[in-house]
Design a protein around this motif. Structure first.
Motif, mmCIF file in Angstrom:
data_model
loop_
_atom_site.group_PDB
_atom_site.id
_atom_site.type_symbol
_atom_site.label_atom_id
_atom_site.label_comp_id
_atom_site.label_asym_id
_atom_site.label_seq_id
_atom_site.Cartn_x
_atom_site.Cartn_y
_atom_site.Cartn_z
ATOM 1 N N TYR A 97 7.325 5.562 8.237
ATOM 2 C CA TYR A 97 8.099 6.670 8.808
ATOM 3 C C TYR A 97 9.601 6.481 8.571
ATOM 4 O O TYR A 97 10.288 7.409 8.161
ATOM 5 C CB TYR A 97 7.808 6.793 10.299
ATOM 6 C CG TYR A 97 8.595 7.881 10.970
ATOM 7 C CD1 TYR A 97 8.258 9.223 10.792
ATOM 8 C CD2 TYR A 97 9.686 7.580 11.770
ATOM 9 C CE1 TYR A 97 8.989 10.230 11.396
ATOM 10 C CE2 TYR A 97 10.421 8.581 12.379
ATOM 11 C CZ TYR A 97 10.067 9.902 12.189
ATOM 12 O OH TYR A 97 10.797 10.898 12.785
ATOM 13 N N LYS A 98 10.092 5.271 8.797
ATOM 14 C CA LYS A 98 11.527 5.009 8.675
ATOM 15 C C LYS A 98 12.001 4.985 7.226
ATOM 16 O O LYS A 98 13.062 5.508 6.908
ATOM 17 C CB LYS A 98 11.876 3.678 9.344
ATOM 18 C CG LYS A 98 11.813 3.714 10.848
ATOM 19 C CD LYS A 98 12.086 2.343 11.422
ATOM 20 C CE LYS A 98 11.884 2.329 12.917
ATOM 21 N NZ LYS A 98 12.000 0.977 13.468
ATOM 22 N N THR A 99 11.227 4.338 6.364
ATOM 23 C CA THR A 99 11.678 4.148 4.984
ATOM 24 C C THR A 99 11.162 5.210 4.024
ATOM 25 O O THR A 99 11.700 5.365 2.931
ATOM 26 C CB THR A 99 11.219 2.773 4.453
ATOM 27 O OG1 THR A 99 9.794 2.758 4.367
ATOM 28 C CG2 THR A 99 11.733 1.649 5.320
ATOM 29 N N LYS A 100 10.096 5.883 4.407
ATOM 30 C CA LYS A 100 9.419 6.875 3.545
ATOM 31 C C LYS A 100 8.910 6.232 2.251
ATOM 32 O O LYS A 100 8.705 6.903 1.258
ATOM 33 C CB LYS A 100 10.343 8.053 3.200
ATOM 34 C CG LYS A 100 10.963 8.735 4.409
ATOM 35 C CD LYS A 100 9.938 9.502 5.209
ATOM 36 C CE LYS A 100 10.574 10.368 6.246
ATOM 37 N NZ LYS A 100 10.372 9.977 7.603
ATOM 38 N N LYS A 101 8.700 4.916 2.274
ATOM 39 C CA LYS A 101 8.218 4.199 1.095
ATOM 40 C C LYS A 101 6.732 3.861 1.259
ATOM 41 O O LYS A 101 6.333 3.259 2.244
ATOM 42 C CB LYS A 101 9.015 2.919 0.879
ATOM 43 C CG LYS A 101 10.447 3.181 0.480
ATOM 44 C CD LYS A 101 11.185 1.912 0.207
ATOM 45 C CE LYS A 101 12.636 2.223 -0.141
ATOM 46 N NZ LYS A 101 13.433 1.032 -0.336
ATOM 47 N N THR A 102 5.967 4.262 0.265
ATOM 48 C CA THR A 102 4.537 3.976 0.255
ATOM 49 C C THR A 102 4.111 3.382 -1.085
ATOM 50 O O THR A 102 2.946 3.492 -1.477
ATOM 51 C CB THR A 102 3.731 5.264 0.531
ATOM 52 O OG1 THR A 102 4.057 6.226 -0.471
ATOM 53 C CG2 THR A 102 3.999 5.827 1.903
ATOM 54 N N ASN A 103 5.053 2.757 -1.775
ATOM 55 C CA ASN A 103 4.798 2.217 -3.113
ATOM 56 C C ASN A 103 3.641 1.218 -3.139
ATOM 57 O O ASN A 103 2.933 1.116 -4.126
ATOM 58 C CB ASN A 103 6.050 1.534 -3.675
ATOM 59 C CG ASN A 103 7.208 2.495 -3.770
ATOM 60 O OD1 ASN A 103 7.035 3.700 -3.680
ATOM 61 N ND2 ASN A 103 8.401 1.958 -3.939
ATOM 62 N N ASN A 104 3.479 0.449 -2.081
ATOM 63 C CA ASN A 104 2.455 -0.587 -2.035
ATOM 64 C C ASN A 104 1.076 -0.042 -1.706
ATOM 65 O O ASN A 104 0.117 -0.813 -1.661
ATOM 66 C CB ASN A 104 2.829 -1.661 -1.022
ATOM 67 C CG ASN A 104 4.077 -2.411 -1.431
ATOM 68 O OD1 ASN A 104 4.426 -2.435 -2.601
ATOM 69 N ND2 ASN A 104 4.757 -3.011 -0.479
ATOM 70 N N LEU A 105 0.980 1.245 -1.457
ATOM 71 C CA LEU A 105 -0.306 1.849 -1.104
ATOM 72 C C LEU A 105 -0.703 2.874 -2.161
ATOM 73 O O LEU A 105 -0.237 3.993 -2.144
ATOM 74 C CB LEU A 105 -0.217 2.520 0.273
ATOM 75 C CG LEU A 105 0.059 1.605 1.453
ATOM 76 C CD1 LEU A 105 0.394 2.420 2.686
ATOM 77 C CD2 LEU A 105 -1.140 0.721 1.714
ATOM 78 N N PRO A 106 -1.588 2.491 -3.077
ATOM 79 C CA PRO A 106 -2.014 3.456 -4.096
ATOM 80 C C PRO A 106 -2.834 4.593 -3.473
ATOM 81 O O PRO A 106 -3.478 4.418 -2.441
ATOM 82 C CB PRO A 106 -2.880 2.632 -5.046
ATOM 83 C CG PRO A 106 -2.867 1.239 -4.564
ATOM 84 C CD PRO A 106 -2.162 1.184 -3.263
ATOM 85 N N TYR A 107 -2.814 5.742 -4.134
ATOM 86 C CA TYR A 107 -3.590 6.893 -3.658
ATOM 87 C C TYR A 107 -5.058 6.525 -3.448
ATOM 88 O O TYR A 107 -5.678 6.937 -2.457
ATOM 89 C CB TYR A 107 -3.502 8.057 -4.653
ATOM 90 C CG TYR A 107 -2.218 8.827 -4.584
ATOM 91 C CD1 TYR A 107 -1.967 9.706 -3.537
ATOM 92 C CD2 TYR A 107 -1.249 8.680 -5.569
ATOM 93 C CE1 TYR A 107 -0.783 10.422 -3.470
ATOM 94 C CE2 TYR A 107 -0.061 9.386 -5.510
ATOM 95 C CZ TYR A 107 0.172 10.259 -4.462
ATOM 96 O OH TYR A 107 1.340 10.965 -4.388
ATOM 97 N N GLU A 108 -5.607 5.766 -4.381
ATOM 98 C CA GLU A 108 -7.026 5.407 -4.293
ATOM 99 C C GLU A 108 -7.333 4.656 -3.002
ATOM 100 O O GLU A 108 -8.356 4.900 -2.353
ATOM 101 C CB GLU A 108 -7.445 4.555 -5.496
ATOM 102 C CG GLU A 108 -7.354 5.265 -6.816
ATOM 103 C CD GLU A 108 -5.960 5.240 -7.441
ATOM 104 O OE1 GLU A 108 -5.022 4.637 -6.876
ATOM 105 O OE2 GLU A 108 -5.810 5.854 -8.513
ATOM 106 N N THR A 109 -6.462 3.742 -2.646
ATOM 107 C CA THR A 109 -6.661 2.960 -1.428
ATOM 108 C C THR A 109 -6.587 3.848 -0.197
ATOM 109 O O THR A 109 -7.425 3.748 0.705
ATOM 110 C CB THR A 109 -5.610 1.832 -1.337
ATOM 111 O OG1 THR A 109 -5.747 0.993 -2.480
ATOM 112 C CG2 THR A 109 -5.763 1.026 -0.065
ATOM 113 N N ILE A 110 -5.591 4.699 -0.153
ATOM 114 C CA ILE A 110 -5.428 5.603 0.992
ATOM 115 C C ILE A 110 -6.662 6.494 1.141
ATOM 116 O O ILE A 110 -7.214 6.630 2.243
ATOM 117 C CB ILE A 110 -4.149 6.444 0.846
ATOM 118 C CG1 ILE A 110 -2.917 5.547 0.878
ATOM 119 C CG2 ILE A 110 -4.075 7.505 1.937
ATOM 120 C CD1 ILE A 110 -1.626 6.240 0.481
#
Length: 84
Positions: A28-41
């Protein structure tokens, strides 16, 4: 009346949610999701949806609640990932 298994299940849900709050907060704070691939989510969303359905079938409130929480949490992460 709750039995031992229900108390353990509820405790597991509470501890799991507490452990995941920092992840959601960071996303929420950083808006960074680089470490979470779409496939994993998407895999986690599918798995937690199955856990929710399983909880409904066996009437396990802790499993239902956990499934819903994680589906919503990962949908939030997916939303952030798509919009950034």
């Amino acid at each position: 009346m709750y039995g031992f298994n229900e108390y353990i299940g509820n405790l597991a849900v509470i501890l799991s949610i507490i452990s995941f709050i920092p992840v959601i907060s960071t996303v929420y704070k950083t808006k960074k999701t680089n470490n979470l691939p779409y496939e994993t989510i998407l895999l986690v969303i599918a798995a937690q949806t199955c856990w929710f359905i399983y909880g409904l079938n066996i009437n396990a409130l802790a499993t239902e609640f956990s499934g819903i929480f994680y589906v919503l949490a990962y949908l939030f992460v997916l939303y952030i990932k798509i919009n950034n």
